[in-house]
Design a protein around this motif. Structure first.
Motif, PDB file in Angstrom:
ATOM      1  N   LEU A  34       0.827  -1.214   0.000  1.00 54.42           N
ATOM      2  CA  LEU A  34       0.000   0.000   0.000  1.00 54.42           C
ATOM      3  C   LEU A  34       0.861   1.265   0.000  1.00 54.42           C
ATOM      4  N   SER A  75       0.836   3.932  -3.059  1.00 49.69           N
ATOM      5  CA  SER A  75       0.515   5.345  -2.826  1.00 49.69           C
ATOM      6  C   SER A  75       1.597   6.257  -3.378  1.00 49.69           C
ATOM      7  N   GLU A 126      -6.720   7.034  -4.521  1.00 49.82           N
ATOM      8  CA  GLU A 126      -6.985   6.754  -3.113  1.00 49.82           C
ATOM      9  C   GLU A 126      -7.252   5.255  -3.021  1.00 49.82           C
ATOM     10  N   THR A 150      -8.214   1.683  -1.239  1.00 51.51           N
ATOM     11  CA  THR A 150      -9.012   1.015  -0.214  1.00 51.51           C
ATOM     12  C   THR A 150      -8.633  -0.454  -0.228  1.00 51.51           C
ATOM     13  N   TYR A 161      -5.533   3.835   5.634  1.00 56.11           N
ATOM     14  CA  TYR A 161      -6.286   3.365   4.471  1.00 56.11           C
ATOM     15  C   TYR A 161      -7.672   2.890   4.880  1.00 56.11           C
TER      16      TYR A 161
END
Length: 194
Positions: free
Chosen positions: A91, A95, A102, A104, A128
């Motif tokens: 993650l 990012s 964005e 999830t 997150y």
């Protein structure tokens, strides 16, 4: 400008099956996501390698299976990351590589039950959104969920990659378990390793 809402659905996808696709499609709709990336994991830290098919073959099968669904993408992002594959690292790297998105995290209720064993699980929760889908035998008390974590009623899909592999091993028909695009490939690939 609004960020592109992108679900991250990690897994071995050994092989991908109709349950994975149904969940990804429902989560796209219910969680208000623009896309869901099915991130093919080279090595899940909580699973044995065992009868894990070659990374590239699992990725190719996942790509073929998702071809009819424009909002679902197969991702090899973890292939370039250190192993084993920890979702926190994935993650963070996603990012950094995609600041326009964005992310999830999508996980099953069974994974939420052991989430405290995940590497940097508190950081994941803090940074997150997490969208949980139900799993048979896993009951989630929604009143105990942190504010960034939500349970979505996607329905239950009692198909597993193990079932697909065992059906192939037994010489059975997997056409109701996996997308038609990968039936032959799955049969050929797993016939030799199960």
């Amino acid at each position: 400008m609004d960020k592109i809402k992108t679900g991250i659905y990690g897994g071995s996808f050994n092989p991908i099956h109709n349950g994975h696709i149904a969940i990804a499609r429902k989560m796209t709709e219910l969680a208000g996501l623009d896309e869901v990336w099915l991130v093919v994991s080279p090595q899940n830290p909580l699973k044995e390698r065992g009868d894990l098919l070659d990374d590239r073959l699992r990725l190719e099968m996942t790509r073929k299976a998702l071809a009819p669904y424009p909002k679902l993408k197969a991702s090899d992002f973890e292939f370039a990351l250190p192993r084993p594959s920890y979702m926190w690292n994935t993650l963070q790297a996603l990012s950094a590589a995609h600041p326009d998105r964005e992310f999830t995290l999508l996980i099953g209720a069974d994974n939420w039950e052991v989430f405290s064993r995940w590497y940097h699980y508190e950081d994941i929760i803090a940074h997150y959104p997490i969208a949980i889908y139900p799993r048979t035998g896993s009951d989630i008390d929604v009143t105990t969920l942190p504010p960034t974590v939500r349970l979505f009623n996607t329905g239950l899909y009692d198909i597993s990659s193990t079932l697909v592999r065992n059906t192939i091993k037994a010489g059975g028909d997997i056409s109701s378990l996996v997308p038609k695009e990968i039936v032959r490939m799955a049969e050929e690939c797993y016939a030799n390793i199960v």
